[in-house]
Motif scaffolding. Sequence first.
Motif, PDB file in Angstrom:
ATOM      1  N   SER A  70      37.637  43.266  44.720  1.00  0.00           N
ATOM      2  CA  SER A  70      36.730  42.720  43.667  1.00  0.00           C
ATOM      3  C   SER A  70      37.964  42.277  42.709  1.00  0.00           C
ATOM      4  O   SER A  70      38.905  42.741  42.654  1.00  0.00           O
ATOM      5  N   LEU A  71      37.468  41.241  42.055  1.00  0.00           N
ATOM      6  CA  LEU A  71      38.412  40.680  40.971  1.00  0.00           C
ATOM      7  C   LEU A  71      37.757  39.803  39.873  1.00  0.00           C
ATOM      8  O   LEU A  71      36.745  39.373  39.981  1.00  0.00           O
ATOM      9  N   LEU A  72      38.130  40.250  38.499  1.00  0.00           N
ATOM     10  CA  LEU A  72      37.770  39.454  37.376  1.00  0.00           C
ATOM     11  C   LEU A  72      38.942  38.664  36.918  1.00  0.00           C
ATOM     12  O   LEU A  72      40.026  39.216  36.508  1.00  0.00           O
ATOM     13  N   SER A  73      38.497  37.473  36.786  1.00  0.00           N
ATOM     14  CA  SER A  73      39.657  36.480  36.159  1.00  0.00           C
ATOM     15  C   SER A  73      39.150  35.696  35.184  1.00  0.00           C
ATOM     16  O   SER A  73      37.848  35.540  34.829  1.00  0.00           O
ATOM     17  N   GLN A  74      40.092  35.130  34.004  1.00  0.00           N
ATOM     18  CA  GLN A  74      39.529  34.607  32.897  1.00  0.00           C
ATOM     19  C   GLN A  74      39.758  32.980  33.509  1.00  0.00           C
ATOM     20  O   GLN A  74      40.361  32.587  34.243  1.00  0.00           O
ATOM     21  N   GLY A  75      38.771  32.308  32.665  1.00  0.00           N
ATOM     22  CA  GLY A  75      38.976  30.691  32.784  1.00  0.00           C
ATOM     23  C   GLY A  75      39.775  30.391  31.731  1.00  0.00           C
ATOM     24  O   GLY A  75      40.438  31.034  31.051  1.00  0.00           O
ATOM     25  N   GLY A  76      40.140  29.100  32.021  1.00  0.00           N
ATOM     26  CA  GLY A  76      40.999  28.241  30.872  1.00  0.00           C
ATOM     27  C   GLY A  76      40.160  27.731  29.750  1.00  0.00           C
ATOM     28  O   GLY A  76      38.878  27.651  29.522  1.00  0.00           O
ATOM     29  N   PRO A  77      40.812  26.701  28.919  1.00  0.00           N
ATOM     30  CA  PRO A  77      40.147  26.038  28.045  1.00  0.00           C
ATOM     31  C   PRO A  77      38.973  25.108  28.291  1.00  0.00           C
ATOM     32  O   PRO A  77      38.282  24.777  27.779  1.00  0.00           O
ATOM     33  N   ALA A  78      39.058  24.583  29.481  1.00  0.00           N
ATOM     34  CA  ALA A  78      38.214  23.580  30.136  1.00  0.00           C
ATOM     35  C   ALA A  78      38.125  24.024  31.618  1.00  0.00           C
ATOM     36  O   ALA A  78      38.863  24.339  32.279  1.00  0.00           O
ATOM     37  N   VAL A  82      34.501  35.336  37.398  1.00  0.00           N
ATOM     38  CA  VAL A  82      35.177  34.223  36.473  1.00  0.00           C
ATOM     39  C   VAL A  82      34.676  34.326  35.259  1.00  0.00           C
ATOM     40  O   VAL A  82      33.316  33.923  34.726  1.00  0.00           O
ATOM     41  N   ASP A  83      35.387  34.916  34.258  1.00  0.00           N
ATOM     42  CA  ASP A  83      35.005  34.709  32.777  1.00  0.00           C
ATOM     43  C   ASP A  83      35.611  33.452  32.099  1.00  0.00           C
ATOM     44  O   ASP A  83      37.036  33.388  31.749  1.00  0.00           O
ATOM     45  N   ARG A  84      34.872  32.320  32.259  1.00  0.00           N
ATOM     46  CA  ARG A  84      35.373  31.047  31.978  1.00  0.00           C
ATOM     47  C   ARG A  84      35.837  31.133  30.404  1.00  0.00           C
ATOM     48  O   ARG A  84      36.854  30.271  30.169  1.00  0.00           O
ATOM     49  N   ASP A  85      35.404  31.692  29.513  1.00  0.00           N
ATOM     50  CA  ASP A  85      35.674  31.356  28.314  1.00  0.00           C
ATOM     51  C   ASP A  85      36.618  32.358  27.674  1.00  0.00           C
ATOM     52  O   ASP A  85      37.085  32.783  26.596  1.00  0.00           O
ATOM     53  N   ASN A  86      37.005  33.186  28.582  1.00  0.00           N
ATOM     54  CA  ASN A  86      37.949  34.474  28.244  1.00  0.00           C
ATOM     55  C   ASN A  86      37.539  35.633  27.018  1.00  0.00           C
ATOM     56  O   ASN A  86      38.479  35.982  26.493  1.00  0.00           O
ATOM     57  N   ASP A  87      36.186  35.730  27.072  1.00  0.00           N
ATOM     58  CA  ASP A  87      35.661  36.724  26.037  1.00  0.00           C
ATOM     59  C   ASP A  87      36.218  38.021  26.372  1.00  0.00           C
ATOM     60  O   ASP A  87      36.641  38.814  25.421  1.00  0.00           O
ATOM     61  N   VAL A  88      36.166  38.591  27.688  1.00  0.00           N
ATOM     62  CA  VAL A  88      36.780  39.629  27.807  1.00  0.00           C
ATOM     63  C   VAL A  88      38.362  39.887  27.557  1.00  0.00           C
ATOM     64  O   VAL A  88      38.587  40.682  27.141  1.00  0.00           O
ATOM     65  N   GLY A  89      39.026  38.849  27.865  1.00  0.00           N
ATOM     66  CA  GLY A  89      40.551  39.095  27.461  1.00  0.00           C
ATOM     67  C   GLY A  89      40.867  39.021  26.213  1.00  0.00           C
ATOM     68  O   GLY A  89      41.340  39.796  25.450  1.00  0.00           O
ATOM     69  N   GLU A  90      39.816  38.209  25.148  1.00  0.00           N
ATOM     70  CA  GLU A  90      40.114  38.014  23.641  1.00  0.00           C
ATOM     71  C   GLU A  90      39.605  39.138  23.130  1.00  0.00           C
ATOM     72  O   GLU A  90      40.206  39.522  22.189  1.00  0.00           O
ATOM     73  N   ARG A  91      38.611  39.583  23.448  1.00  0.00           N
ATOM     74  CA  ARG A  91      37.766  40.777  22.800  1.00  0.00           C
ATOM     75  C   ARG A  91      38.192  41.895  22.952  1.00  0.00           C
ATOM     76  O   ARG A  91      38.307  42.759  21.971  1.00  0.00           O
ATOM     77  N   LEU A  92      38.613  42.133  24.335  1.00  0.00           N
ATOM     78  CA  LEU A  92      39.275  43.565  24.749  1.00  0.00           C
ATOM     79  C   LEU A  92      40.710  43.805  24.832  1.00  0.00           C
ATOM     80  O   LEU A  92      41.327  44.639  25.048  1.00  0.00           O
ATOM     81  N   GLY A  93      41.294  42.578  24.506  1.00  0.00           N
ATOM     82  CA  GLY A  93      42.756  42.537  24.995  1.00  0.00           C
ATOM     83  C   GLY A  93      43.320  43.045  26.158  1.00  0.00           C
ATOM     84  O   GLY A  93      44.442  43.395  26.509  1.00  0.00           O
ATOM     85  N   VAL A  94      42.205  42.640  27.191  1.00  0.00           N
ATOM     86  CA  VAL A  94      42.640  43.208  28.614  1.00  0.00           C
ATOM     87  C   VAL A  94      43.216  42.175  29.344  1.00  0.00           C
ATOM     88  O   VAL A  94      42.691  40.986  29.479  1.00  0.00           O
ATOM     89  N   PRO A  95      44.437  42.281  29.983  1.00  0.00           N
ATOM     90  CA  PRO A  95      44.942  41.101  30.491  1.00  0.00           C
ATOM     91  C   PRO A  95      44.299  40.955  31.956  1.00  0.00           C
ATOM     92  O   PRO A  95      43.989  41.936  32.630  1.00  0.00           O
ATOM     93  N   THR A  96      44.114  39.540  32.486  1.00  0.00           N
ATOM     94  CA  THR A  96      43.548  39.544  33.658  1.00  0.00           C
ATOM     95  C   THR A  96      44.503  38.950  34.671  1.00  0.00           C
ATOM     96  O   THR A  96      45.390  38.478  34.235  1.00  0.00           O
ATOM     97  N   PRO A  97      44.508  38.910  35.985  1.00  0.00           N
ATOM     98  CA  PRO A  97      43.052  39.345  36.736  1.00  0.00           C
ATOM     99  C   PRO A  97      43.074  40.993  36.705  1.00  0.00           C
ATOM    100  O   PRO A  97      44.142  41.489  36.543  1.00  0.00           O
ATOM    101  N   ILE A  98      41.727  41.339  36.769  1.00  0.00           N
ATOM    102  CA  ILE A  98      41.535  42.676  36.821  1.00  0.00           C
ATOM    103  C   ILE A  98      41.032  43.069  38.233  1.00  0.00           C
ATOM    104  O   ILE A  98      40.062  42.557  38.674  1.00  0.00           O
ATOM    105  N   ILE A  99      41.807  43.675  38.957  1.00  0.00           N
ATOM    106  CA  ILE A  99      41.852  43.792  40.433  1.00  0.00           C
ATOM    107  C   ILE A  99      41.214  45.317  40.618  1.00  0.00           C
ATOM    108  O   ILE A  99      41.625  46.164  40.243  1.00  0.00           O
ATOM    109  N   GLY A 100      39.966  45.294  41.650  1.00  0.00           N
ATOM    110  CA  GLY A 100      39.670  46.585  42.008  1.00  0.00           C
ATOM    111  C   GLY A 100      38.307  46.830  41.386  1.00  0.00           C
ATOM    112  O   GLY A 100      38.183  46.642  40.530  1.00  0.00           O
TER     113      GLY A 100
END
Length: 91
Positions: free
Chosen positions: A76-84, A13-31
């Motif tokens: 395997s799965l990568l998911s983003q977190g929310g603001p809290a 879990v990427d709680r602060d959504n750095d991956v989504g914001e910095r790379l512009g990759v939508p989550t979840p990333i599956i596989g």
Amino acid sequence: MSSLVRRVIVLCVDRDNDVGERLGVPTPIIGRGNVLKVATEYILRYPDDSDANAMFGAVQLYDTLISTLVPRMWRSLLSQGGPAPRTLLRT
């Protein structure tokens, strides 16, 4: 043990959504392959960020588990977190 376990998920879990914001990759990333691709891209751009280590750790755990149990039981799965932070387990 494999007869007792039906499915297990390796969740990073990427709680602060750095991956989504910095790379512009939508989550979840599956596989495994998709998570490894994003982790590699992320660490090349942000080598000092711990999110890359977390993603590689999830891939390593996945590889360890898949080598010991039935391969179709794992995902395997990568998911983003929310603001809290959210409570995942309730008592």
